[in-house]
Design a protein around this motif. Structure first.
Motif, PDB file in Angstrom:
ATOM      1  N   GLY A 131       0.821  -1.212   0.000  1.00 46.50           N
ATOM      2  CA  GLY A 131       0.000   0.000   0.000  1.00 46.50           C
ATOM      3  C   GLY A 131       0.853   1.260   0.000  1.00 46.50           C
ATOM      4  O   GLY A 131       0.428   2.314   0.452  1.00 46.50           O
ATOM      5  N   THR A 132       2.074   1.147  -0.507  1.00 45.59           N
ATOM      6  CA  THR A 132       2.962   2.313  -0.565  1.00 45.59           C
ATOM      7  C   THR A 132       3.159   2.737  -2.018  1.00 45.59           C
ATOM      8  O   THR A 132       2.574   2.154  -2.927  1.00 45.59           O
ATOM      9  CB  THR A 132       4.330   1.991   0.057  1.00 45.59           C
ATOM     10  OG1 THR A 132       4.894   0.864  -0.622  1.00 45.59           O
ATOM     11  CG2 THR A 132       4.190   1.664   1.532  1.00 45.59           C
TER      12      THR A 132
ATOM     13  N   GLU B 109       5.865  10.612   4.131  1.00 47.68           N
ATOM     14  CA  GLU B 109       6.775   9.758   4.878  1.00 47.68           C
ATOM     15  C   GLU B 109       7.600   8.932   3.899  1.00 47.68           C
ATOM     16  O   GLU B 109       7.049   8.298   3.000  1.00 47.68           O
ATOM     17  CB  GLU B 109       5.985   8.830   5.806  1.00 47.68           C
ATOM     18  CG  GLU B 109       6.875   8.104   6.807  1.00 47.68           C
ATOM     19  CD  GLU B 109       6.199   6.893   7.426  1.00 47.68           C
ATOM     20  OE1 GLU B 109       6.897   6.078   8.029  1.00 47.68           O
ATOM     21  OE2 GLU B 109       4.969   6.758   7.281  1.00 47.68           O
TER      22      GLU B 109
ATOM     23  N   LEU C 188       9.613   5.764   3.471  1.00 49.60           N
ATOM     24  CA  LEU C 188       9.826   4.493   4.170  1.00 49.60           C
ATOM     25  C   LEU C 188      11.186   3.899   3.860  1.00 49.60           C
ATOM     26  O   LEU C 188      11.665   3.029   4.587  1.00 49.60           O
ATOM     27  CB  LEU C 188       8.734   3.483   3.810  1.00 49.60           C
ATOM     28  CG  LEU C 188       7.358   3.748   4.422  1.00 49.60           C
ATOM     29  CD1 LEU C 188       6.549   4.671   3.540  1.00 49.60           C
ATOM     30  CD2 LEU C 188       6.618   2.458   4.654  1.00 49.60           C
TER      31      LEU C 188
ATOM     32  N   ASP D 112       4.678   6.952   1.586  1.00 47.14           N
ATOM     33  CA  ASP D 112       3.385   6.503   2.102  1.00 47.14           C
ATOM     34  C   ASP D 112       2.231   6.979   1.233  1.00 47.14           C
ATOM     35  O   ASP D 112       1.137   6.453   1.321  1.00 47.14           O
ATOM     36  CB  ASP D 112       3.193   6.962   3.552  1.00 47.14           C
ATOM     37  CG  ASP D 112       3.154   8.476   3.693  1.00 47.14           C
ATOM     38  OD1 ASP D 112       3.631   9.174   2.771  1.00 47.14           O
ATOM     39  OD2 ASP D 112       2.654   8.959   4.715  1.00 47.14           O
ATOM     40  N   ARG D 113       2.470   8.001   0.416  1.00 44.43           N
ATOM     41  CA  ARG D 113       1.404   8.509  -0.447  1.00 44.43           C
ATOM     42  C   ARG D 113       1.996   9.411  -1.517  1.00 44.43           C
ATOM     43  O   ARG D 113       3.143   9.834  -1.404  1.00 44.43           O
ATOM     44  CB  ARG D 113       0.390   9.304   0.374  1.00 44.43           C
ATOM     45  CG  ARG D 113       1.033  10.467   1.112  1.00 44.43           C
ATOM     46  CD  ARG D 113      -0.017  11.309   1.791  1.00 44.43           C
ATOM     47  NE  ARG D 113       0.576  12.193   2.788  1.00 44.43           N
ATOM     48  CZ  ARG D 113      -0.139  12.960   3.595  1.00 44.43           C
ATOM     49  NH1 ARG D 113      -1.447  12.938   3.530  1.00 44.43           N
ATOM     50  NH2 ARG D 113       0.455  13.742   4.464  1.00 44.43           N
TER      51      ARG D 113
ATOM     52  N   ARG E  23      -1.303  14.849  -1.181  1.00 42.62           N
ATOM     53  CA  ARG E  23      -1.544  15.335   0.181  1.00 42.62           C
ATOM     54  C   ARG E  23      -2.641  16.395   0.117  1.00 42.62           C
ATOM     55  O   ARG E  23      -3.029  16.814  -0.978  1.00 42.62           O
ATOM     56  CB  ARG E  23      -0.265  15.930   0.769  1.00 42.62           C
ATOM     57  CG  ARG E  23       0.220  17.134  -0.009  1.00 42.62           C
ATOM     58  CD  ARG E  23       1.374  17.841   0.689  1.00 42.62           C
ATOM     59  NE  ARG E  23       1.883  18.894  -0.168  1.00 42.62           N
ATOM     60  CZ  ARG E  23       2.891  19.690   0.133  1.00 42.62           C
ATOM     61  NH1 ARG E  23       3.515  19.564   1.280  1.00 42.62           N
ATOM     62  NH2 ARG E  23       3.285  20.623  -0.695  1.00 42.62           N
ATOM     63  N   PRO E  24      -3.142  16.838   1.278  1.00 46.21           N
ATOM     64  CA  PRO E  24      -4.178  17.874   1.240  1.00 46.21           C
ATOM     65  C   PRO E  24      -3.666  19.123   0.533  1.00 46.21           C
ATOM     66  O   PRO E  24      -2.470  19.362   0.463  1.00 46.21           O
ATOM     67  CB  PRO E  24      -4.445  18.164   2.721  1.00 46.21           C
ATOM     68  CG  PRO E  24      -4.053  16.933   3.438  1.00 46.21           C
ATOM     69  CD  PRO E  24      -2.890  16.375   2.660  1.00 46.21           C
TER      70      PRO E  24
END
Lengths: 456, 456
Positions: B295-296, B334, B336, B355-356, B359-360
Motif C-alpha cells: 500500500g505504498t 513519509e 519508508l 506513504d502517499r 496530500r491535502p
C-alpha cells in the motif's frame, strides 16, 4: 460610522431600562427579605450579600442573574458553613419555587424566581483577604471594591463586556479562559474608559503587571511572589487582585483570548462598527465543499455522555480530542484541527480534521539494538528485518482504514480520554466525511476555521 | 550438510589452482622486471613492492588484481613522489598496454596487463609507522605483517572473505563500509580460524578492542588515544592496526555490516550451507505487486551524472536521497526507504518509497507570536488565521501532487543534494509507481527489502 455613533447605539442596547432597574431593585428587596426571614427561622446568624454584576450595576440589559451570598461569621466551623448553608439555601429555594443543588468547591442551591436564576452560595463574612477561607469568599470583597472605585463608569464596563462577548473573548470558565466580569471592571477602573482600555491592548500586554490597588508597595513580598509565580507559568497578564495580593485576577485568561482582544481592539479603533459587539450570525456554508476545497477529511465520533455540567464535560471532551490527536499522529495521520461539543441532550461529539483516511498497509517498526537478547528475539520473530545503525527494524502489518485504526486504538486503550468518558467513547459511532444534519453547520464552522479564526 | 563438507566444497571453489598460482607468479615476475627497468631508465631510486591479497596469498581464485607499489626513499620531497611516481607509473603503463589515471589522495596509474588490472601506486619506502606520510604508505607494512604472522592460515582468510562477500558485508569502500581484506586477515590471525572468528562474533563486539600487536602495552598513550577517539565516535570495533597504533583498522566498518556478520555467523554455525558463501541470485519479483501488497508508492528520479568514479558518485547519491527524505518529510510525505545506483553508463537513479503521492491542498503554517511586528504583519497578510497559545497560525495552499512537490522543492533549492549533482537532479525525470524495464528488478529488491534485509 463614527465611534460616538457606534457607542451610542451599543449603549442603547446594553444599558438596562428604568423598568428593568426597577424590577431588579424589587427582586433584590424581596430576596433579601426572604433570606433574612429564613435565616432567622433556622436560628442562623447569617448576613445576605448581593454580589456579581447585579450588585455592581454592571450587568448587561436582560442579563440579570442574581448571586446571593449567605455569609456566616468567621468563627463558624467550615463543616457547619457547608451543611447549614446548604440547608438555608434549600429553605430559601423552596420559598422561591423550583431549585436544584449545584456543585463547585462546595455545594450550593440554584433556584429560579420570577424567571430569574438565583444562586444561593454559602460563604464566610470576610473583612479582608487574610480572612478568606473558601474560593467564593472574595466575591463580597470584589463587589465592595468595585462599588467604591468605579466612579460612575458602569456603562464603560458594560461596553467592554459586550465588546468582549462579541469578539468571543468573554468568560472565565475553564473551557473558555477569557476575560471575567471582574477583570473587565478592573481594567476600566485602571485605564479610565472602554476606549482607553482598547487603546492600551498592546501596552497592557507589555507592562504585563497591573496593580490597581498598589499591593507591590503595600505588601511587596507577597505581591512579588504572585508576580513571579504567574510570570513563570507564562500567563499573558498578572493583575494583582485589589482585594488579595496572592491572587492573579487574570490567572485563567489564555493567550488565545488575549490575542483576539489584541487584534479586535485595534481593528475596532481603526474602523468602529456594531459588528464587533453584535456579530451577525454566520450564514454557514457547505462542510462537504469545504472538505473538497482543502483536500482534507473529517471524522466525527458521536457518543453518549453521562450527566455532567459543561464545566466538567467540556474539559474532558477537549482532553479526549487531544488524546486522539496524539494517538493518531503516532499512527501517521496528521490532525489539522479538532472540535468538540454537545450533540443533543445526551450525546457529545469529537470532530477531527485529518490529512487522510487511509494509510499504507505496512509500517516500519523500530526494534531494539541487534546485539541484545531482545535484539536476537526481534530478529527471530520478524520476517522482513534490517538494520539502521545498530538498531533493528522490521515491517509491520497495520490497519489501513481510519475507522479500523481508531477502533483498535480505543480497544488497546491507546487514546488518553477524559476520565468520565473512557467507557462511552469506546462505543462511539465513527463517521467519515459525513455528519448528521444538526451538526452540519458546526462542521462547516470548524473546517472553515470560522469558529476559532481571528478574522471572522 | 556437515560443516566440514561445506567448507571443503567452498575451498574447492576459492583456493587458486596450481595453474592460476603459476600464472600469478609469472605475472609478478614480469611486472617487477618492467618496473625496475623503467625506474632505472628514469633514473629513479624506486623499489617495487607487491602488496594486497596477491602478495599475501589470500586472494580468492580468479580474483587476482595486482597492487604494485612504487616506493621512493624517505628523503624524497612529497611533490617529487607525486610527480615522478605518476611519470614512472605512466611509463610502466605504456609498456603494459592500455592505462588510465585514477585519483585517490594522490593520482596513480591503473593499467591492464594480460587481462589483469594492475594498480601502480607511488608511495614512500617506510620502515615503520613513524615514517608514514601518505595514506597508502602503510600497505607495505600491512603486507609484511600479515606474511610474518599468518602462519599458513591463508585458506582460513579465503573462507572468511568469501563468507563476508556472500553475506554482503565485505569491502571497505566508503559506500560499502564492510570488512576489509586486511581486517579479515587480522581476525583470522587473532582468533585462529574461519570458524573461530564466526564463533566469536558476539565476543568480539563485547570486547570492542582488538589489539593483536600489543600496542596497548608497547605504546599505551598513543594506543589509548586511538581507542578513546574511536569509542567516542561509536565505532562497533576498535582494531588497533598492528603496524600503526594511531589507526583503527575497522574505522570504516559500519554497525549494519557488523550486524549482518553477527546474525549470519550464528545462522551458519547452526545450519552450515553453501548458500552463505554463494547466495543463489534472487529470482526477483514483481515490484508493482509489492507496491500493492504494502500500500505504498515508489517515486524514481532518473538523471544524468557527470563522469565520476563510484567512490565519489555513490556517497553523493546517498546524500541526495537523504536530502529528499528530509525535505519530503517536512512536506508531510513519509519516506519508508530509499535506494540509489547507476542507471546505464550515464545516468543514475534515486528511488524513494513513500506513504502517499497526494496530500491535502492546504497546510497549517505556523507564524510568529502575535504581539510582534511580524505577528501583526502575518495577521494582515493571511486570510484564515488563528491562535494556538501566543503563536499565530494560518492556512497555506500547497501543491498536492508529489511530482509538483518535488519540482518545487528542487526549484527552491530545498533539497540537500550531492555537490556534483545539484544541477543535474533539477532536470531529473520523475516517475511515479513505474520504472523502466532495466530497473524493475532493482525496484523489486528495494521494495521487498531483499536488498538490505538480513534474512535474504
Amino acid at each position: 460610522m463614527e465611534m460616538e455613533e457606534v457607542i451610542a447605539e451599543v449603549l442603547q442596547k446594553i444599558v438596562p431600562t428604568e423598568e428593568e432597574r426597577a424590577f431588579v431593585k424589587e427582586l433584590i428587596g424581596e430576596l433579601e427579605g426572604i433570606a433574612r426571614e429564613k435565616a432567622q427561622e433556622l436560628g442562623l446568624e447569617v448576613k445576605p450579600y448581593f454580589v456579581g454584576s447585579l450588585a455592581k450595576d454592571t450587568y448587561l440589559a436582560g442579563d440579570h442573574d442574581v448571586d446571593l451570598f449567605l455569609a456566616f461569621p468567621l468563627d463558624t466551623p467550615l463543616e457547619e458553613v457547608r451543611e447549614r448553608g446548604l440547608e438555608l439555601g434549600k429553605e430559601i429555594g423552596k420559598t422561591l419555587g423550583e431549585y436544584e443543588i449545584a456543585y463547585a468547591e462546595h455545594p450550593y442551591v440554584r433556584a429560579k424566581y420570577r424567571d430569574v436564576k438565583v444562586d444561593l452560595v454559602p460563604c464566610y463574612d470576610v473583612r479582608d483577604w487574610k480572612d478568606v477561607r473558601t474560593a467564593v469568599d472574595r466575591s463580597i470583597l470584589h463587589t465592595k471594591w468595585v462599588n467604591e472605585n468605579l466612579n460612575g463608569k458602569n456603562n464603560e464596563v458594560r461596553l467592554l463586556k459586550r465588546f468582549l462577548k462579541g469578539i468571543k473573548a468573554y468568560g472565565s470558565e475553564i473551557y473558555v479562559r477569557g476575560f471575567s466580569g471582574y477583570l473587565s471592571e478592573i481594567l476600566v477602573i485602571k485605564y479610565g474608559s472602554f476606549v482607553e482600555v482598547l487603546e492600551k491592548a498592546d501596552f497592557i500586554l507589555r507592562q504585563k503587571v497591573v496593580d490597581p490597588a498598589g499591593w507591590l508597595k503595600r505588601e511587596p513580598e507577597i505581591a512579588m511572589k504572585t508576580v513571579r509565580r504567574e510570570v513563570e507559568e507564562d500567563k499573558p497578564l498578572v493583575v494583582i487582585d485589589p482585594v488579595d495580593p496572592r491572587r492573579n485576577v487574570a490567572a485563567n485568561l489564555s493567550w488565545e483570548k488575549y490575542g483576539r482582544f489584541y487584534f479586535k481592539a485595534d481593528e475596532f479603533l481603526q474602523r468602529p462598527s456594531l459588528e464587533f459587539f453584535f456579530p451577525t450570525g454566520k450564514t454557514g456554508g457547505d462542510y462537504l465543499a469545504e472538505l473538497r476545497r482543502k483536500g482534507t477529511h473529517l471524522i466525527t465520533l458521536l457518543f453518549d455522555v453521562p450527566e455532567m455540567v459543561d464545566d466538567l464535560l467540556f474539559p474532558q471532551l477537549e482532553r479526549s480530542a487531544r488524546g486522539f490527536e496524539k494517538a493518531l499522529s503516532r499512527e501517521g495521520f496528521e490532525v489539522l484541527g479538532w472540535n468538540t461539543g454537545r450533540y443533543g441532550a445526551e450525546k457529545a461529539f469529537v470532530m477531527l480534521e485529518l490529512d487522510r483516511v487511509e494509510r499504507p498497509r505496512v509500517k516500519i517498526h523500530p526494534g531494539p539494538e541487534f546485539f541484545t537478547e531482545r535484539g536476537r528475539d526481534f530478529y527471530r520473530k520478524n520476517e522482513r528485518v534490517w538494520l539502521v545503525g545498530k538498531r533493528l527494524y522490521a515491517e509491520k502489518r497495520v490497519k489501513e482504514n481510519i475507522i479500523d485504526v481508531v477502533r483498535e486504538l480505543l480497544e488497546k486503550n491507546q487514546v488518553a480520554l477524559g476520565k468520565n468518558l473512557r467507557e462511552t467513547v469506546k462505543g462511539a459511532e465513527i463517521l467519515v466525511d459525513y455528519v448528521p444534519r444538526p451538526l452540519e453547520n458546526e462542521a462547516y464552522l470548524f473546517l472553515s476555521r470560522e469558529k476559532e479564526g481571528l478574522k471572522h
